[in-house]
Each structure stands twice: as C-alpha cells, then as structure tokens.
Design a protein around this motif. Structure first.
Motif, PDB file in Angstrom:
ATOM      1  N   LEU A  52       0.814  -1.212   0.000  1.00 15.21           N
ATOM      2  CA  LEU A  52       0.000   0.000   0.000  1.00 15.21           C
ATOM      3  C   LEU A  52       0.851   1.267   0.000  1.00 15.21           C
ATOM      4  O   LEU A  52       0.505   2.260  -0.653  1.00 15.21           O
ATOM      5  CB  LEU A  52      -0.927   0.003   1.210  1.00 15.21           C
ATOM      6  N   THR A  53       1.949   1.262   0.738  1.00 16.88           N
ATOM      7  CA  THR A  53       2.798   2.450   0.755  1.00 16.88           C
ATOM      8  C   THR A  53       3.596   2.597  -0.545  1.00 16.88           C
ATOM      9  O   THR A  53       3.973   3.711  -0.914  1.00 16.88           O
ATOM     10  CB  THR A  53       3.774   2.391   1.941  1.00 16.88           C
ATOM     11  N   PRO A  57      -3.471   3.837  -2.886  1.00 12.29           N
ATOM     12  CA  PRO A  57      -4.693   4.083  -3.677  1.00 12.29           C
ATOM     13  C   PRO A  57      -5.060   5.563  -3.663  1.00 12.29           C
ATOM     14  O   PRO A  57      -5.165   6.169  -2.607  1.00 12.29           O
ATOM     15  CB  PRO A  57      -5.761   3.247  -2.937  1.00 12.29           C
ATOM     16  N   GLY A  58      -5.227   6.147  -4.836  1.00  9.31           N
ATOM     17  CA  GLY A  58      -5.575   7.555  -4.915  1.00  9.31           C
ATOM     18  C   GLY A  58      -4.398   8.493  -4.753  1.00  9.31           C
ATOM     19  O   GLY A  58      -4.574   9.716  -4.736  1.00  9.31           O
ATOM     20  N   GLY A  59      -3.201   7.961  -4.612  1.00 11.67           N
ATOM     21  CA  GLY A  59      -2.016   8.803  -4.450  1.00 11.67           C
ATOM     22  C   GLY A  59      -1.630   8.979  -2.998  1.00 11.67           C
ATOM     23  O   GLY A  59      -2.462   8.873  -2.088  1.00 11.67           O
ATOM     24  N   ALA A  60      -0.358   9.257  -2.758  1.00 11.42           N
ATOM     25  CA  ALA A  60       0.156   9.377  -1.394  1.00 11.42           C
ATOM     26  C   ALA A  60      -0.507  10.514  -0.625  1.00 11.42           C
ATOM     27  O   ALA A  60      -0.738  10.417   0.584  1.00 11.42           O
ATOM     28  CB  ALA A  60       1.675   9.578  -1.426  1.00 11.42           C
ATOM     29  N   GLY A  61      -0.823  11.613  -1.310  1.00 10.65           N
ATOM     30  CA  GLY A  61      -1.423  12.757  -0.634  1.00 10.65           C
ATOM     31  C   GLY A  61      -2.763  12.456   0.003  1.00 10.65           C
ATOM     32  O   GLY A  61      -3.143  13.076   0.998  1.00 10.65           O
ATOM     33  N   THR A  62      -3.488  11.511  -0.559  1.00  6.25           N
ATOM     34  CA  THR A  62      -4.792  11.151  -0.006  1.00  6.25           C
ATOM     35  C   THR A  62      -4.677  10.620   1.418  1.00  6.25           C
ATOM     36  O   THR A  62      -5.564  10.834   2.254  1.00  6.25           O
ATOM     37  CB  THR A  62      -5.461  10.092  -0.905  1.00  6.25           C
ATOM     38  N   LEU A  73       3.044  11.728   8.017  1.00 13.05           N
ATOM     39  CA  LEU A  73       2.864  10.308   8.262  1.00 13.05           C
ATOM     40  C   LEU A  73       1.658   9.822   7.478  1.00 13.05           C
ATOM     41  O   LEU A  73       0.863  10.622   6.978  1.00 13.05           O
ATOM     42  CB  LEU A  73       2.690  10.023   9.751  1.00 13.05           C
ATOM     43  N   THR A  74       1.514   8.520   7.355  1.00 12.29           N
ATOM     44  CA  THR A  74       0.479   7.950   6.503  1.00 12.29           C
ATOM     45  C   THR A  74      -0.595   7.256   7.319  1.00 12.29           C
ATOM     46  O   THR A  74      -0.341   6.726   8.406  1.00 12.29           O
ATOM     47  CB  THR A  74       1.084   6.949   5.499  1.00 12.29           C
ATOM     48  N   LEU A  75      -1.812   7.239   6.781  1.00 15.67           N
ATOM     49  CA  LEU A  75      -2.932   6.532   7.387  1.00 15.67           C
ATOM     50  C   LEU A  75      -3.050   5.095   6.893  1.00 15.67           C
ATOM     51  O   LEU A  75      -3.971   4.378   7.290  1.00 15.67           O
ATOM     52  CB  LEU A  75      -4.243   7.260   7.056  1.00 15.67           C
ATOM     53  N   LEU A  76      -2.130   4.651   6.064  1.00 19.47           N
ATOM     54  CA  LEU A  76      -2.238   3.326   5.462  1.00 19.47           C
ATOM     55  C   LEU A  76      -1.975   2.192   6.437  1.00 19.47           C
ATOM     56  O   LEU A  76      -2.184   1.028   6.105  1.00 19.47           O
ATOM     57  CB  LEU A  76      -1.282   3.218   4.269  1.00 19.47           C
ATOM     58  N   GLU A  77      -1.539   2.522   7.636  1.00 14.71           N
ATOM     59  CA  GLU A  77      -1.380   1.490   8.659  1.00 14.71           C
ATOM     60  C   GLU A  77      -2.716   0.799   8.952  1.00 14.71           C
ATOM     61  O   GLU A  77      -2.765  -0.422   9.144  1.00 14.71           O
ATOM     62  CB  GLU A  77      -0.827   2.116   9.939  1.00 14.71           C
ATOM     63  N   LEU A 287       4.664   3.708  16.697  1.00 16.45           N
ATOM     64  CA  LEU A 287       5.514   4.327  17.711  1.00 16.45           C
ATOM     65  C   LEU A 287       6.549   5.261  17.098  1.00 16.45           C
ATOM     66  O   LEU A 287       6.904   6.288  17.687  1.00 16.45           O
ATOM     67  CB  LEU A 287       6.222   3.245  18.530  1.00 16.45           C
ATOM     68  N   GLY A 288       7.044   4.903  15.916  1.00 19.20           N
ATOM     69  CA  GLY A 288       8.031   5.733  15.238  1.00 19.20           C
ATOM     70  C   GLY A 288       7.440   6.938  14.543  1.00 19.20           C
ATOM     71  O   GLY A 288       8.173   7.715  13.921  1.00 19.20           O
ATOM     72  N   GLU A 289       6.111   7.090  14.610  1.00 16.09           N
ATOM     73  CA  GLU A 289       5.405   8.225  14.013  1.00 16.09           C
ATOM     74  C   GLU A 289       5.624   8.322  12.511  1.00 16.09           C
ATOM     75  O   GLU A 289       5.686   9.395  11.928  1.00 16.09           O
ATOM     76  CB  GLU A 289       5.791   9.537  14.707  1.00 16.09           C
ATOM     77  N   ARG A 290       5.699   7.131  11.905  1.00 19.42           N
ATOM     78  CA  ARG A 290       5.735   7.068  10.446  1.00 19.42           C
ATOM     79  C   ARG A 290       4.345   6.780   9.886  1.00 19.42           C
ATOM     80  O   ARG A 290       4.092   6.988   8.699  1.00 19.42           O
ATOM     81  CB  ARG A 290       6.719   5.979   9.995  1.00 19.42           C
TER      82      ARG A 290
END
Length: 385
Positions: A52-53, A57-62, A73-77, A287-290
């Motif tokens: 996913l990273t 889907p829809g581009g990283a900015g989404t 950071l990403t919501l893909l988690e 935890l790493g805030e990624r």
C-alpha cells in the motif's frame, strides 16, 4: 468409526446439529495454533503495508497527514492491519465458521466506515454529542454515517454468532462499542495498539478462567467412544465440559438461531491471535510516528476484539464488559483520557514506552505553534504534495 453420543429422552434423529460451541472447537486449539495465526497475520499485515505504501490508492497525498512535530505520516497502517487480521481470521483453521464470518464482517465493516470518515470527514464534529447534535439539526456528518455503519456491522456480526435477541443485542453492543472505544485511544503514537494488546491478552486469560456453561441445570449425558476432540468425554449437563471432548448443549443447538457456548482460553486466544499479531507487526510504524491507525484501523481492531469477547465470554461477563465500555465512552465526553494518563505516573510511563521523546513546548511569542496533532484535532486535510 464415528463416535456416538447418547442423549436421554432424544432419538438419534433429534441429536444436536452441526453448530458446535466455541469451547468445543477450542479443545483442538493450542498456543502453537494461535502463535501460527498471529505470525501469519503479522506477515500479511507487513506485506499489505509495504504494497500500500509503494502504490497508495488515490495517491500518497490522499493518505498523508501532518503530526504535532510538523512531520508527515500515513494513514495506510489502518488498511494494512485490517487486511492482515481479517484475512487470517477468515481463512485460518481452528475457529468455528460463525466466528470467522463474524470477525470478517466486523473488521471489514468497521474499517470501511472508519476509512470513509478518515478520508471524507472534516473533524469539525467530534464524539457522540457532536455528531448526534448535528444530526438533530438536520446535518449528516461523516461521523454519524460511521456510527450507523459500524452499528449495522456489529448487528450483522452478532447475528452470525447466533443466540436469542438478548444475546444478539449484547454482542452487537460489544462489537460496535469496542470499535468506538479503541478509536478514542488513538490520540498518541502507539496508544491504541497498546490498549488493544493489553485488552486481548486479558480477554484470553479471563475466558480461560470462566466456566464453559450456559447456565442450564445439570442433567445426565454420556458420550460413547472418543469425543470429537479425539478423547473420551462426559458432559455433566448441557454445555458442561468434563473432558477433552466437545460439549453440545443449548448453546450449540441446530438451526440459524444457535448460539456459541462461552469458551475457554484457547478459543479466545485463537479469536484474538490474528488481530493482535497484525497489531504487533505494525506497532513500530506507529511508535516511530511514520504511520497511524486512523479510524479505519482503530475501529476494525476494536470491532474484532469485540467479536472475540462476544464469542468466548459468559453472558454475565459480556454484560459487565458492555457496561464498562459504555461507562468509558460516556466518560470520554466530559473527561480527557490524555489528561488522565498524563496525571497518572504509571499510565504515563506505559504511554511513553517505545515512543520518541515529546518535543519541548513552544515559547509564546517566539515561534509559531506546531501543527495540531491529527489524532487529537481530527484534521483530515492532506499534506501538500
């Protein structure tokens, strides 16, 4: 030769059907089976996160947000955790089909509606009071849609587990309430995952100590030959297991309304193994805030833990747990969980365990304040690409 169970007062044609209690299936399970399920879910979650990273889907900015440090950071988690835990729970052996189906419906439904709120919500309304207040004024918020959708998913998953109307209502409350409550803890890195890991561990341990019965009076029942678990078994009444074989009582009656009997630790352990395995695998990213769970991940994880509780605990234990969930949810409307944790040294130590040091507070008038923490402020604005 198939084992034969003799039920006093029943003909052979009238013996219980194929809906087997969770406690019965649990006798086949072992910590090794749960470890295998957790490991498989961890690998699946990591693979999903990598995929996913790599191509969001829809581009990283989404999926990108800015945290309290001004870092992206990403919501893909959340979607990755859902994929890993749902896939292994739905396909892995050891659980009754009804529990597997309920886990899949609860996890997928909660993630879908939580993801909708993540991507389309404005964050202007928060909590039950905010969303229901807006609904009373004729405004349908994404949070209100999420609450209704997760409630529906909880009801469907509870119906899949079976039981009478009271059991379905309690179990639906556990699923929907668990989804909402865990999301309330997703305000700091790793906090929601730590709460989920602690809750799942306590659930498995508590279910082991609980009685494997449904409150029915004892009555004679004997099993001729080896039980379904491969050993001889004697039941001291409907749902009372007195040996390694399966007990089939009123909670395992045939038909669509059959309920799962409260189980013991192996059953609860198998039910929570996949969600907790996926959570452990993605904990370093959080935890790493990624990355962060977002509503999609927190709602899905909480809903699946709710299914595990509904499938493995006795009715009194489920009622007590539902009351605790309702009490904490009501308290969150007037009390800040973060403030309570900060004021309690032991909780604060656990909350900071594994996290990066908290940045120093800005000096008023010297620097601009840092961006709001998206977990707490509820912002959904994507970072500029």
């Amino acid at each position: 030769m198939r084992p034969r169970t003799v039920w006093p007062g029943r003909s052979r044609r009238d013996r219980p059907g194929p809906a087997v209690a969770l406690a019965s299936r649990a006798t086949l399970a072992s910590p090794a089976a749960a470890l295998a399920a957790g490991t498989a879910a961890a690998c699946a979650a990591r693979a999903a996160y990598a995929a996913l990273t790599r191509r969001p889907p829809g581009g990283a900015g989404t999926w990108t947000r800015t945290n309290h440090r001004g870092e992206q950071l990403t919501l893909l988690e959340g979607p990755a955790l859902t994929v890993g835990s749902v896939a292994v729970s739905a396909l892995g052996p050891g659980l009754p089909p009804r529990v597997r189906a309920a886990l899949a419906v609860a996890g997928t439904g909660a993630a879908a509606f939580g993801g909708y709120d993540d991507l389309a919500g404005s964050g202007s309304r928060r909590g039950f009071r905010g969303h229901l207040g807006a609904l009373a004024k004729g405004e349908i918020t994404t949070g209100a849609v999420k609450l209704g959708g997760i409630g529906a998913a909880g009801l469907v998953s509870a119906a899949l587990l079976g039981g009478g109307p009271a059991d379905v209502a309690v179990n639906a409350g556990l699923v929907a309430g668990g989804a909402n409550l865990l999301n309330l803890f997703d305000l700091r890195p790793g906090r929601a995952l730590k709460v989920a890991l602690a809750s799942g561990t306590l659930l498995a341990a508590g279910a082991r100590r609980g009685p494997a019965r449904h409150g029915a009076p004892a009555g004679p029942a004997t099993t001729a030959g080896p039980g379904p678990a491969g050993g001889s078994a004697t039941t001291a009444g409907p749902g009372m297991v007195a040996g390694p074989g399966a007990a089939i009582g009123p909670g395992a009656a045939a038909g669509p309304g059959a309920a799962l009997e409260p189980g013991s630790r192996p059953g609860a352990l198998l039910a929570v193994a996949a969600p907790l395995g996926a959570a452990i695998a993605l904990l370093p990213e959080d935890l790493g805030e990624r990355a962060m769970l977002g509503d999609a991940g927190a709602n899905a994880l909480g809903a699946m833990l709710g299914v595990a509780a509904a499938a493995s605990l006795s009715r009194p234990a489920r009622l007590a747990l539902l009351a605790a969930i309702a009490g904490l949810t009501a308290a969150s409307e007037v009390v800040s969980f973060t403030a309570v944790i900060e004021r309690t040294p032991a909780l604060r130590w656990l909350d900071m365990l594994g996290r990066r040091p908290v940045p120093a507070a800005p000096v008023p008038g010297r620097d601009d304040p840092p961006p709001a923490e998206p977990r707490e402020a509820g912002t959904t604005a994507a970072a500029p690409s």
